[in-house]
Structure formats: C-alpha cells, structure tokens
Design a protein around this motif. Structure first.
Motif, short mmCIF file in Angstrom:
data_model
loop_
_atom_site.label_atom_id
_atom_site.label_comp_id
_atom_site.label_asym_id
_atom_site.label_seq_id
_atom_site.Cartn_x
_atom_site.Cartn_y
_atom_site.Cartn_z
N MET A 1 -3.74 9.31 -0.96
CA MET A 1 -3.61 8.25 0.04
C MET A 1 -3.36 8.84 1.42
O MET A 1 -3.94 8.41 2.41
CB MET A 1 -2.45 7.33 -0.35
N PHE B 1 -8.31 4.26 -2.68
CA PHE B 1 -7.39 4.03 -1.57
C PHE B 1 -8.08 3.45 -0.36
O PHE B 1 -7.44 2.84 0.48
CB PHE B 1 -6.69 5.33 -1.18
N SER C 1 -1.30 10.61 -6.33
CA SER C 1 -1.90 9.51 -5.56
C SER C 1 -1.34 9.46 -4.15
O SER C 1 -2.03 9.05 -3.22
CB SER C 1 -1.70 8.18 -6.29
N ALA C 2 -0.09 9.91 -3.98
CA ALA C 2 0.47 9.95 -2.63
C ALA C 2 -0.32 10.91 -1.75
O ALA C 2 -0.64 10.60 -0.61
CB ALA C 2 1.94 10.36 -2.68
N VAL D 1 2.00 3.12 -3.23
CA VAL D 1 1.31 4.31 -3.72
C VAL D 1 2.26 5.49 -3.87
O VAL D 1 1.83 6.61 -4.08
CB VAL D 1 0.13 4.66 -2.78
N SER D 2 3.58 5.25 -3.77
CA SER D 2 4.48 6.40 -3.81
C SER D 2 5.09 6.60 -5.19
O SER D 2 6.11 7.25 -5.32
CB SER D 2 5.58 6.23 -2.76
N PRO E 1 1.54 0.45 1.72
CA PRO E 1 1.10 1.61 0.93
C PRO E 1 2.24 2.58 0.64
O PRO E 1 2.25 3.22 -0.40
CB PRO E 1 0.03 2.26 1.82
#
Lengths: 202, 214
Positions: free
Chosen positions: B63, B128, B59-60, B53-54, B49
């Motif tokens: 998450m 997520f 979104s970071a 997701v970065s 992740p």
C-alpha cells in the motif's frame, strides 16, 4: 413510518463514526474545538443532503458502469459551493477548517451513502437518510470536540468552563494530535461496553 | 509559449519569479513532511488505509509503495493543470473538481498500464489501487502544494516525502499490530479502539520531532 426510521438510524444505531468507523480524517482533524466541529458538521451535512438528493433523483438515469465518477462529480460540485460560501461569509471558520473543506469530497460517509443507500431508494427516504447521517456525524464530532476543548483549553464553545486557573495549566495533549487518537479509543471502548450491556439484557 | 518560458514557469514558484531550487528549503520540506507534519499522525490524512491495511506487514509495504507512486503522479498532474490551465483561464474555483477527476482517472490509468505491462507489479499493488482514489492523503497533498504555492520541483519533493512519511507510519503500525494480536487487551478495546490508542502513542513520539524542520 419508514421515513422516521431512516432519519433516526444514522444518529445512534448506524452512527457513521462510532458504529461504521467511516470519515475518520475530518473527524479527528477538526475536533480541536466545538465550533470547528459544528462548522464541519454543517458543511458535511449540507453536501450529504444535496448529493443524496441528486443521486437518488438520477438513480435510473446514471449508467451503473460510470456511477462512481458521476457521484464524485456531484459531490465535488457541492463541496466547491460550500467552500465558496464559507469563504465569503465565515472566513474565520474557513481558515481554521482549511484543507479539510475540499477534502469533504473524499469523505467516505458521503460516497458511502450515495453508493449504499441513495442509488436504490426514493428521493424522500434518501434525504431523511442524509439528514440522519449528517446529524450522527455532527453529534459524534461534537462529543469528541467537547472532551478535547474542555481538557485542552478549559472552554466549551469558547465559554470558559473550568476557570482561568485551569487555563494556565491545561492538559495540552488533548488538543494536540495524540489526544484525538487516545480519546477516540476510550469513546469507542465506552460504546463497546454499552453495546455489550444491551446485548446481555436482551 | 516557447520552451524556455515553459521551463522557467515549471521550475519557479508561481508567486515569486525565478526562485529556482534551494537545497536548504528542500531539506526542510522533506523533514517536515516525513516527521514533523507526518501525514497520518499529525495531519490526520489517510486514516482509513492506515487502519484498514495495517494488519500485515506485506500489505502495508504494498500500500505504501502504491501511495508514493500515485501521489507523485497526482501532484505532477494537478500542479500542471492548476498552474498551466486553471490559473491562466481564471477557473481556479474549479480546482477541487479538477483534482479529484485527475486523481480518479490517473488511478484507473495506472491500473490499466500496470495490468498490461507489469503483471507482477499489478498483482502486488492491484488490490490497493482502487482504494487510493478515496485516500484523502492524495487529494490532500495536491491541495497543500497549491496552498503553499510550491513550484513544481518542491511540489514533487513534498509529494514523495509525504508518501514516504505515510509508508513509514503504516509500516510501524503494521509491526506493532502484529505484536498486538498476542497481547492481552481488555475485551472492550479489542480491534479498532486499541489501534487508535497505539496510533496516539506513536503520535506522541512524533511530537518529539516538532521544531526539527524549523
């Protein structure tokens, strides 16, 4: 013929680490020495073969709605087995791999092969696929571990290669956490260049 | 088991009678989990992740919040099952299977509850949640708490701190990667390789925290 293809594709063409970038956590964490890498590779390959075999055998029985939990239970069972056997016969290796033995359960490569391959292919092909992927994973770990152990400790598989003079002043960062990230960056870059060369020739 | 005994069992470390709560030890756990032994950058847990997701800051953050939430719940569940069920019944060898089942069902449960009662939060965290089951940081923190023989209080503190450490690294990485989009990177290193390089440099920075937690 297709059996051999299933076996060899995991080693280079679909290498789980370098091409698919899966299973990064154990890959980065246990590559501090070649010995650890081989131990982790053997453990993961065993779990991969067993889980692919069972998933493929039961692929028509497991209802597709609950297939992921079923796979996880199958994988966790074999991981527990490996954990116990390693603890009994290889306690030193078990200690140095530590938390990453139980974490084989969440290794994306194993679940990925069960979901992406074994649940749609016959038993023999699935085993061949698992062996190939396992070898590919182990090979990738040994490559990174070789660099890290050689630069960070001056040894390879505990054999002194670069001499005691180097060992007194090794490139310590290679064996610490940052070394894994940075060396992996260069290895991936090298594979990218290789790929481009190959593409250019065709 | 009457309620007093139950409470003492829950608050004390499983190995050492009535240790209770020690603020100094708690601070040491928090600092160690966020900085010194940062889950992503020095323990290598949750790399998938972390890379996946970065790419964007929003979104970071989503998450990270989901991970802190599930990590705390998973620790609560796994600690309770291990110490009140598996240890008395001498089934500790089943811990790996038990933990992964707890985490998987917990994630499913959280997803269902959020969908029903808080659609806004579900929309924010929803995508997520399924990814979290295979996030090794969650199983990692559950196993680490058992290995370290932490009491329930310390385990929860450790879980929250580990989640914050993960979120911290994720947000830093997302900020850097947004800048990286504009940078002139050698073509062979575009995408994943340069992300690893940035992670390596961040990891060097985190090495500077070594020795902080004693």
């Amino acid at each position: 013929m297709s059996l051999i293809k299933d076996l060899t594709k995991g080693i280079y063409r679909e290498n789980p680490v370098f091409k698919l970038v899966l299973g990064m956590c154990p890959f980065l964490a246990v590559t501090t020495s070649v010995e650890n890498a081989l131990g982790m590779g053997a453990a993961a390959t065993f779990v991969l073969i067993c889980s692919n075999f069972l998933v493929s055998l039961f692929r028509n029985i497991i209802p597709s709605k609950v297939r992921i939990p079923c796979y996880i239970v199958i994988i966790a069972t074999f991981v527990t087995l490996v954990d116990m056997v390693m603890n009994a016969y290889l306690p030193d290796l078990h200690k140095s791999l530590g938390i990453f033995i139980p974490l084989i359960v969440v290794n994306c490569i194993i679940l990925g092969r069960a979901e992406g391959y074994a649940n749609r292919h016959p038993v023999l092909n699935s085993i061949a696929d698992a062996v190939g992927m396992g070898i590919g994973f182990t090979l990738a770990m040994v490559i990174l571990a070789s660099f890290r152990e050689l630069l960070g400790n001056g040894t390879w598989l505990n054999i002194n290669v670069l001499g005691t003079a180097y060992q007194n002043q090794p490139l310590l960062i290679a064996i610490l956490a940052p070394g894994a990230f940075i060396l992996l960056c260069f290895i991936l870059g090298f594979f990218n260049i290789l790929e481009k060369r190959k593409g250019g020739r065709q | 088991m009457n309620s007093t005994v139950l409470l003492t069992t829950l608050l004390a470390a499983p190995d050492s009678g009535s240790q209770g709560f020690d603020l100094g030890k708690m601070m040491a756990i928090i600092i160690a989990s966020i900085f010194v032994n940062n889950f992503v950058l020095s323990r290598f847990l949750g790399i998938c992740p972390f890379l996946g997701v970065s790419k964007q800051l929003d979104s970071a953050i989503g998450m990270g919040a989901a991970v802190i939430f599930v990590m705390t719940l998973a620790t609560l569940g796994s600690w309770t099952v291990y110490n009140l069920l598996l240890v008395p019944m001498e089934l500790t060898y089943l811990s790996t299977i038990a933990f992964i089942l707890i985490i998987a069902s917990l994630v499913q449960l959280v997803e269902m509850i959020l969908q029903k009662f808080s659609p806004a939060l579900y929309r924010a965290l929803g995508i997520f949640l399924p990814l979290i089951t295979t996030n090794c940081a969650i199983l990692g923190v559950a196993v680490l708490n058992i290995d370290e023989k932490y009491s329930l209080g310390y385990s929860l503190v450790n879980a929250i701190a580990a989640g914050i450490g993960f979120t911290f690294a994720l947000i830093l990485m997302a900020g850097l990667r947004q800048k990286l989009e504009m940078a002139d990177v050698p073509p062979a290193l575009k995408g994943k390789p340069v992300a690893f390089l940035v992670a390596g440099i961040m990891s060097i920075a985190f090495l500077g925290f070594a020795g902080l937690g004693g």
